[in-house]
Motif scaffolding. Structure first.
Motif, PDB file in Angstrom:
ATOM      1  N   SER A 124      -4.650  -0.773  10.178  1.00  0.00           N
ATOM      2  CA  SER A 124      -5.692  -2.318  10.808  1.00  0.00           C
ATOM      3  C   SER A 124      -6.925  -2.704  11.805  1.00  0.00           C
ATOM      4  CB  SER A 124      -4.161  -2.983  11.053  1.00  0.00           C
ATOM      5  OG  SER A 124      -3.648  -2.441  12.595  1.00  0.00           O
ATOM      6  N   HIS A 127      -6.186 -12.807  18.668  1.00  0.00           N
ATOM      7  CA  HIS A 127      -4.854 -12.321  19.592  1.00  0.00           C
ATOM      8  C   HIS A 127      -4.705 -12.783  20.750  1.00  0.00           C
ATOM      9  CE1 HIS A 127      -3.827  -8.960  17.083  1.00  0.00           C
ATOM     10  NE2 HIS A 127      -4.508  -8.904  16.572  1.00  0.00           N
ATOM     11  N   GLN A 181     -13.802  -9.094  10.344  1.00  0.00           N
ATOM     12  CA  GLN A 181     -13.650  -7.988  11.258  1.00  0.00           C
ATOM     13  C   GLN A 181     -14.029  -7.522  11.557  1.00  0.00           C
ATOM     14  OE1 GLN A 181      -8.906  -6.765  10.890  1.00  0.00           O
ATOM     15  NE2 GLN A 181      -9.243  -6.689  13.560  1.00  0.00           N
ATOM     16  N   PHE A 235       0.716  -0.900  -0.105  1.00  0.00           N
ATOM     17  CA  PHE A 235      -0.118  -0.184   0.306  1.00  0.00           C
ATOM     18  C   PHE A 235       0.881   1.255   0.243  1.00  0.00           C
ATOM     19  CE2 PHE A 235      -3.401  -3.334   2.111  1.00  0.00           C
ATOM     20  CZ  PHE A 235      -4.067  -2.865   1.223  1.00  0.00           C
ATOM     21  N   GLN A 284      -7.654   3.021   7.010  1.00  0.00           N
ATOM     22  CA  GLN A 284      -6.853   2.850   6.135  1.00  0.00           C
ATOM     23  C   GLN A 284      -5.722   1.475   7.342  1.00  0.00           C
ATOM     24  OE1 GLN A 284      -4.934   5.394   3.752  1.00  0.00           O
ATOM     25  NE2 GLN A 284      -6.095   4.990   2.197  1.00  0.00           N
ATOM     26  N   GLY A 286      -6.637  -3.850  14.843  1.00  0.00           N
ATOM     27  CA  GLY A 286      -5.685  -3.036  16.547  1.00  0.00           C
ATOM     28  C   GLY A 286      -4.929  -1.116  15.851  1.00  0.00           C
ATOM     29  N   ASN A 314      -0.877  -6.063  16.247  1.00  0.00           N
ATOM     30  CA  ASN A 314      -1.636  -5.451  15.372  1.00  0.00           C
ATOM     31  C   ASN A 314      -0.601  -4.460  14.162  1.00  0.00           C
ATOM     32  OD1 ASN A 314      -3.031  -4.180  18.292  1.00  0.00           O
ATOM     33  ND2 ASN A 314      -3.726  -5.612  17.371  1.00  0.00           N
ATOM     34  N   GLY A 315      -1.287  -4.766  12.436  1.00  0.00           N
ATOM     35  CA  GLY A 315      -0.551  -4.515  11.852  1.00  0.00           C
ATOM     36  C   GLY A 315       0.494  -5.108  10.844  1.00  0.00           C
ATOM     37  N   ALA A 316       0.119  -6.613  11.593  1.00  0.00           N
ATOM     38  CA  ALA A 316       0.962  -7.519  10.898  1.00  0.00           C
ATOM     39  C   ALA A 316       1.239  -8.343   9.732  1.00  0.00           C
ATOM     40  CB  ALA A 316       1.948  -8.179  11.902  1.00  0.00           C
ATOM     41  N   GLY A 317       0.093  -7.750   9.027  1.00  0.00           N
ATOM     42  CA  GLY A 317      -0.646  -8.070   7.943  1.00  0.00           C
ATOM     43  C   GLY A 317      -1.811  -9.862   7.830  1.00  0.00           C
ATOM     44  N   LYS A 318      -1.791  -9.845   8.718  1.00  0.00           N
ATOM     45  CA  LYS A 318      -3.227 -10.909   8.533  1.00  0.00           C
ATOM     46  C   LYS A 318      -4.694 -10.628   8.170  1.00  0.00           C
ATOM     47  CE  LYS A 318      -3.056 -10.361  13.119  1.00  0.00           C
ATOM     48  NZ  LYS A 318      -2.313  -9.636  13.335  1.00  0.00           N
ATOM     49  N   THR A 319      -4.373  -9.209   8.442  1.00  0.00           N
ATOM     50  CA  THR A 319      -5.762  -9.142   7.107  1.00  0.00           C
ATOM     51  C   THR A 319      -5.754  -8.784   6.078  1.00  0.00           C
ATOM     52  OG1 THR A 319      -7.470  -7.770   9.566  1.00  0.00           O
ATOM     53  CG2 THR A 319      -8.465  -7.804   7.508  1.00  0.00           C
ATOM     54  N   THR A 320      -4.507  -8.699   5.738  1.00  0.00           N
ATOM     55  CA  THR A 320      -3.898  -7.966   4.137  1.00  0.00           C
ATOM     56  C   THR A 320      -4.059  -9.637   3.857  1.00  0.00           C
ATOM     57  OG1 THR A 320      -3.201  -5.929   5.004  1.00  0.00           O
ATOM     58  CG2 THR A 320      -2.933  -6.990   2.872  1.00  0.00           C
ATOM     59  N   TYR A 364      -8.254  -8.054  -2.646  1.00  0.00           N
ATOM     60  CA  TYR A 364      -6.835  -7.421  -3.264  1.00  0.00           C
ATOM     61  C   TYR A 364      -6.255  -8.282  -4.005  1.00  0.00           C
ATOM     62  CZ  TYR A 364      -7.155  -3.936   1.122  1.00  0.00           C
ATOM     63  OH  TYR A 364      -7.533  -2.913   2.252  1.00  0.00           O
TER      64      TYR A 364
END
Ligand code: ATP
Ligand code: MG
Lengths: 372, 530
Positions: B432, B226, B114, B42, B430, B434, B67-73, B82
């Protein structure tokens, strides 16, 4: 099942699309219109050249493009400002009529004052009238939760009837009852010389005072939305109404005040119609022009950005002006309207499609060769 | 409807057959999911950096990461939401290039997001058929669908009324609807993105037994959470993501919670509970006397509530979701009118002036529904951080807001609460999940409140952020602020509270000192026993 053409929502739209899409839409519109012109037996190139000269280069053409752009600038701002907060004020048309009524009243009553004061009074009179008219749907929305789209739209018709009544069906203050033909051909009273707004002349080009006013307003509204507490509240309300409540924004008052400003701007469009151009309250002229409704298109094309409204109003003003110049025995009004429609439709469609991704899907063909 | 789901499956299988006939090479082994070097960028963020993992049919596979590690992505890439910038994906051994979620669903992959995505004004049954194959054939008969949904619900032990409208349901029930929707439509691979964040412990246990049933029936479940004990309990293997990269995949057997936490963060972490320093509470900051209020459905949701919170004290509100906790929080924060009783904050009576009155009295509020209530997703982080303080003198001059000050303030808060984003002007949409929570917490806990009302304050936060927020709450209380903490997580309640008030059916069934309360007793009270 699904056809080969697929439309998918973009989750990650690249930034350059914002610039490329409107330009590409204009080019596409030009191509479609060219096909239409060829089909109707006109030369597209010479028609485009004619339009260009009628809108910009011919004698007085640019001035008259600005004449058409001026009311659209106001009504475009009226819609863009309210829409930014997702308050759907469709009532610019009626608010413009009421503004014209208010401005001609102040212009007639105070006509003997010095010109600058009369002009200010007309602006204020028009703005107040537009504001009051806009407060009707605003109050209904804020306190009774009625849909402002419907109420503001309906009030356009009411405003239309009011203006007609004042000139055609009553002996109102606005109607001219003194001249001999007045009872057969009803007209409004013509405003005095002090109420004629002066234009700003540069060589052969005249800029209407109203346009200058609108320009200032556009800059002011842009700053208001972008960098004030007031604008911050608007943006929060537009993007997340529940978060607005949560953060302590007084949402009812906000609806009332945003609608008042929006209606006031449309009211000044009415003032400018009287002061800059008509000098008389003319129901037919106002109604035929439909500036209020076109303003909604202007706002949409400008993506509700007040500064962009300036450009878009000039574009559409120029287009309208060029369209009138084209009309003639070999070029019917309907064709002009169709051309304008195609251009607006393409540009607006481009804006919407920019948020989606179009693709042709190649289905893996079944090996047996049967089609589903 | 189950029939429709089955013929959907048949259809998808047909398409798969066609593609393998047309010459596409099958993947190495018939794994359910095999992702190789998936990469997604991104603007300003490398969300997935050559992530690889695989899951076998019948496996419950967990994705774990900060949080923000990229799991949802990663899940969105699997779903075709995507498109990967690089990488290959094989589904059931066949290469997959999804252009939209529809393609993924045709291949049998479904995802429960989520942030739930249901149409609130429609019924459960309508939501289930929405977009499904059956819905296009104009054979929609509400009765039949309701029956099919009820059957599926019974088969997977998920009770929900098919005729209920979504807005009437609790978050936990809504999520069950999402799972049912996927199952009814023929999911063979089900992605659950933080499903337990909105569930009560009982609901979570029910979900786990459903998940085990699904896995036993050969379905693959990809599970994000988590909560490390949950991961260890349900999943067979765990893939750990760190800063967008897949670090390792480990079996859960023989792995401990601290091992996982260490892998996630990249260094050793202690999972010790937050220490509360004992101190004498000050004067009352919140007093409720005989408060009654109605719920969204017009029924009485709060019945004669009398409560007190003193300065420096944390009052934990325990109870099964939907027993009046949300209404309590809304009444205190001025978002919901009372029908009887009085509320005093710091001795001053809370006027019926809406949320503004409560904010002016120094009440901070972290609501349960953060996305819907506490955030304007299309505004920037900096703007969201000043959602409540934008009226203050420090924010600008007269009517004008200072952009520079907003950015400076945002930078400071983002550093303090470890909000991971390209910068303060990034749109909150944009972030994550968390990191959105962190934005809300940062705003509410840093406005120097007199009283904090926090609903599930650590929901959706990773292990480190959870500890940080708990420490901040404890520190806030130690600084003389009153805290009302609503949570369904009894561990959290016991860890932080000085006193515990148990809610049942809109009433306080009892208030206990945390030191004297035991779990069993609180559990019974939550079920209505006094
Ligand atoms: N649409 C987007 N536009 C820009 N950045 C994005 C977008 N979606 C995600 N990101 C960024 O990608 C990174 C990974 O986000 P992702 O949602 O995958 O995290 P996550 O592991 O699910 O975290 P959480 O546990 O907080 O839900 C984050 O830094 C996030 O800000
Ligand atoms: Mg996530």
């Amino acid at each position: 099942m699904t056809g080969p053409l697929r439309i998918e929502r973009r989750l990650d739209a690249p930034g350059w699309l914002k610039v490329v899409v409107p330009l590409a839409s204009l080019v596409l519109a030009a191509i479609i219109v060219a096909i239409l012109l060829l089909a109707t037996g006109h030369n597209p190139l010479s028609t485009y050249h004619q339009m260009y000269s009628a809108a910009i280069t011919a004698d007085g053409a640019l001035s008259s493009s600005f004449v058409y752009a001026t009311p659209l600038l106001f009504t475009g701002l009226c819609a863009a400002f309210a829409f930014r907060m997702r308050t759907w004020n469709i009532g610019g048309e009626g608010q413009l009529y009421m503004g014209a009524v208010g401005a001609s009243a102040t212009g007639l009553v105070l006509g003997h004052w010095p010109a600058p004061l009369v002009i200010i009074a007309m602006v204020v009179g028009g703005a107040l009238a537009g504001m009051l008219w806009a407060e009707i749907p605003a109050l209904l929305r804020a306190y009774l939760r009625t849909n402002e789209i419907l109420t503001s739209l309906m009030l356009n018709y009411v405003a239309g009837f009011v203006v007609y009544y004042l000139i055609y069906d009553s002996g109102s203050y606005w109607r001219d009852l003194t001249t001999p033909g007045a009872s057969v051909f009803p007209t409004g009273k013509t405003l005095g010389p002090h109420a004629n707004w002066p234009g700003i002349t540069i060589g052969s080009f005249t800029l209407p005072l109203g346009f200058v006013l609108g320009l200032g307003l556009a800059v002011g509204l842009f700053l208001l939305v972008r960098s004030t507490r007031y604008g911050f509240e608007m943006r929060v309300m537009g993007d997340a109404p529940r978060a607005a409540d949560y953060s302590g924004i007084r949402t009812k008052r906000k609806i009332l005040s945003v609608m008042a400003i929006s209606g006031g701007i449309a009211g000044v469009a009415g003032s400018s119609q009287i002061g800059d151009f008509g000098h008389v309250l003319d129901p037919r002229g106002l109604e035929q022009a439909q500036y209020g409704y076109t303003g909604i298109v202007v706002a949409a094309l400008a993506l509700y950005n007040p500064l962009a409204v300036v450009l878009v109003s000039l574009l559409i003003g120029g287009l309208t002006n060029a369209g009138f110049a084209l009309e003639g025995p070999s070029f019917p009004t309907g064709l002009v309207g169709t051309m304008e429609g195609i251009i607006l439709f393409t540009v607006l469609g481009g804006e919407i499609l920019a948020r989606y991704r179009l693709s042709w899907r190649r289905r893996p063909a079944p090996a047996t060769g049967t089609t589903s | 409807m189950l029939d429709a789901g089955d013929d959907h499956t048949a259809l998808a299988a047909g398409a798969g057959l066609a593609s393998s006939l047309s010459g596409a090479a099958p993947g190495p082994r018939a794994l359910a999911v095999q992702a190789i070097d998936m990469t997604k960028r991104f603007p300003g963020v490398l969300a997935n950096d050559h992530v690889s993992f695989e899951a076998a049919p019948g496996e419950v596979h967990a994705l774990l990461g900060e949080n923000g590690a990229g799991k949802t992505t990663l899940c969105n890439l699997l779903m075709g939401l995507y498109r990967p910038d690089e990488g290959k994906l094989f589904i059931e051994g066949k290469p997959a290039r999804f252009r939209s979620p529809k393609d993924a669903q045709d291949a049998g992959i479904f995802m429960v997001h989520q942030h739930l995505r249901l149409v609130e004004s429609m019924t459960v049954a309508e939501n289930v058929v929405l977009g499904a194959a059956g819905a296009r054939q104009l054979r929609f008969s509400p009765r039949a669908v309701e029956k099919a949904v009820a059957e599926a619900a019974a088969r997977f032990q998920m009770s929900v009324d098919p005729a209920a409208r979504i807005w009437q349901l609790s978050l936990g029930q809504r999520q069950r609807v999402e799972v049912l929707k996927a199952l009814c439509r023929g999911a063979r691979i089900l992605i659950l993105d933080e499903p337990t964040a909105v569930l009560t412990p009982q609901e979570a246990d029910q979900l786990f037994s459903s998940v085990r049933d699904m896995a036993a029936a050969g379905r693959t479940v990809i599970f994000i959470s988590h909560k490390l004990p949950e991961v260890l309990a349900v999943a067979e293997r765990v893939t750990v993501l760190r800063h967008g990269r897949s670090v390792t995949t480990v079996p859960t057997a023989g792995t401990g919670a601290d091992d996982l936490a260490g892998l996630m963060v990249g260094r050793e972490v202690s999972l010790a509970p937050t220490a509360r320093v004992a101190h004498e509470p000050g004067p009352a900051v919140l007093e409720l006397a005989g408060v009654c209020a109605r719920g969204d459905l017009g029924t009485e949701a709060l019945k004669d509530i009398t409560l007190q919170v003193r300065a420096g004290e944390i009052l934990g509100i325990a109870g099964v979701s939907g027993n009046g906790q949300r209404e309590l929080a809304e009444v205190i924060t001025g978002l919901r009118p009372t029908t009887a009783g009085t509320i005093r904050i710091g001795g001053a009576r809370l006027a019926a002036g809406g949320p503004r009155a409560a904010i002016d009295l120094g009440v901070a509020y972290v609501p349960e529904d953060r996305m819907g209530t506490a955030i304007a997703p299309d505004l920037s982080i900096a703007e969201n951080l000043m959602l409540k303080s934008y009226r203050g003198k420090a924010r600008g001059w007269g009517p004008v807001l200072s952009r520079r000050k907003a950015i400076a303030n945002a930078q400071e808060m983002m550093a303090r609460f470890d909000v991971r984003a390209p910068g303060p002007t990034t749109l909150v949409r944009q972030l994550s999940g968390g990191n959105i929570q962190k934005v809300v917490l940062a705003r509410e806990l840093s406005c120097q409140p007199r009283l904090v009302v926090a609903a599930s304050p650590t929901r959706g936060l990773d292990v480190g952020a959870t500890q940080y927020v708990r420490r901040v709450l404890a520190g806030t209380a130690a600084a003389g602020v009153g805290v009302v903490m609503v949570s369904e997580d009894l561990d959290e309640i016991f860890e932080l509270s000085d006193r515990i008030a148990v809610f049942y059916a809109g009433r306080v069934v009892g208030t206990l000192k945390a030191t004297e309360a035991d779990r069993h007793r609180v559990g019974l009270m939550m079920a209505g026993a006094t």
